[in-house]
Design a protein around this motif. Structure first.
Motif: not given
Length: 423
Positions: A34, A78, A81-82, A85, A94, A98, A118, A122, A159
């Motif tokens: 990642s 999470v 990741s949000v 984004t 993400t 999740l 999320s 996305a 998601t």
């Protein structure tokens, strides 16, 4: 926070919050992939933002590396990741974040809220990318619906699958943990049942020893007491009255044979290993108001039938033959009771007569049997002996358990037992 694998933390063998070493290595590997992805995606982000490329790479590495916390703090993963984004980076972060969140023990409302965030992030990124691609001519727009369709499909594809898979894995894990706990609980219950069964078996063995001791006492004490009385009489009249001496000797022999027969029958049951009927294992008694109810239970039980009320006359006759003056009276309508009740009544009268032989030799004795509406009652009463020292001269031993045994028999049937001197 309670996360996946939290239940097994007590048995963990890995570093920090991991339960196993391979789990730690797996998460570190995912975090490395990642971080590499985010580092690559950080280059165009830094170029578009007018930042040095090194800043974009470092930012991507730091953001992607947070995946290593997915088991401990899935909410943090999470949220990161949000947050990244809009920079169009962290797809793997993400997806894995999740999945980890959905598989954890978090409340469903928190999982739903973060999953919604999320999805919205996305969706926005997918809309922007689709419009950019259409503007550059990279894709052909077939209609006004194309961009929303592509954006929604992309957002759902990023998601929904990890979210559903995580929920399934979490439910399955909780089910297995519940089954394991139930199995452990059943094992503990079985262990307790085994201990209680052993305690009951030990109690039953103690009760059986007490019952056998009581039966042996009833059989031996009465017969041997009469034999001792007859032997003393035989010794007294051997020279003066040979004919009476022969008669007493015959009585001694008969009583000895009867005692041996009863002992042989009792020991035969023990030797054969047959289960002794439950009614004889209960302390029996001489008979109060609950005797009738006990009789109905006793009749339904299997097992050998001991002495009964019909044999009381013969029992009294043996004491008369030993020189005791005994008067027996029967009141009420004669009827048949349960075997345990009749055996109890017989044993109580037997032990009472034995006590007269031991402690009041030569005393006149009264045996009264009364048949009443809901019970049967016995009374054995003796007058003072004509010679106070007569009993001690016979030399009969006494263990002091006769009255105790009679009281236990009576109490076992719910009856009332009273003993003691009269006025």
């Amino acid at each position: 926070m309670t996360t996946t694998g939290e239940v097994h933390r007590a048995t963990a063998g890995g570093p920090w919050w991991w339960e196993r070493r391979r789990s730690a290595l797996f998460d570190i590997g995912l975090a490395g992939v990642s971080a590499a992805e985010c580092a690559v995606e950080g280059i165009p982000f830094a170029r578009n933002a007018g930042l040095p490329l090194a800043v974009g790479v470092v930012f991507g590495v730091l953001a992607g590396s947070t995946l290593v916390l997915r088991r401990r703090w899935p909410i943090a993963v999470v949220l990161v990741s949000v947050a990244i984004t809009p920079a169009q980076m962290g797809v793997m972060l993400t997806v894995v974040g999740l999945y980890s969140l959905a598989a954890s023990e978090m409340p469903r409302r928190i999982i739903g809220a973060l999953a919604g965030m999320s999805f919205v992030g996305a969706l926005i990124v997918a809309v922007v990318r689709a419009q950019q691609d259409v503007a550059r001519g990279d894709v052909f727009q077939v209609g006004s619906w194309f961009v929303p369709f592509v954006a929604i499909t992309t957002a759902l594809g990023v998601t929904a699958p990890p979210l559903l898979l995580g929920m399934y894995v979490g439910a399955r894990r909780r089910l297995m943990e519940s089954l394991t706990e139930r199995n452990d609980s059943l094992e503990r219950e079985l262990s307790l049942l085994a201990e209680r069964a052993e305690e009951r078996a030990e109690w039953a063995r103690g009760e059986e020893r007490t019952r056998i001791a009581r039966e042996m006492h009833d059989v031996v004490a009465h017969r041997v007491s009469l034999m001792v009385v007859h032997a003393a009489a035989l010794q007294a009249v051997a020279r003066k009255d040979p004919e009476k001496a022969v008669k007493n000797a015959a009585l001694v022999g008969d009583m000895g044979r009867q005692a041996l027969t009863e002992l042989r029958e009792m020991l035969g049951v023990l030797r054969s290993g047959d289960a002794v009927p439950e009614r004889t294992a209960v302390p029996l008694a001489a008979v109060g108001a609950a005797a009738a109810a006990a009789a109905s239970r006793a009749e339904a039980e299997s097992g050998d039938v001991g002495p009964c009320l019909a044999e009381l006359e013969e029992l009294v006759g043996q004491s008369r033959a030993a020189g005791m003056v005994v008067e027996m009276t029967v009141e009420g309508e004669v009827r048949v009771y349960g075997a345990v009740v009749e055996q109890t009544a017989y044993r109580v009268v037997q032990e009472a007569l034995t006590n007269v032989h031991k402690h009041a030799g030569g005393a006149k004795t009264y045996v009264r049997l009364a048949h009443r509406g809901a019970e049967v009652a016995m009374q054995v009463e003796n007058e003072p002996p004509p010679v106070p020292a007569a009993a001690s001269s016979v030399g009969l031993p006494s263990g002091g358990n006769g009255l105790v045994g009679m009281k236990e028999r009576v109490a076992g049937l719910g009856g009332v037992f009273v003993s003691g001197p009269t006025d």
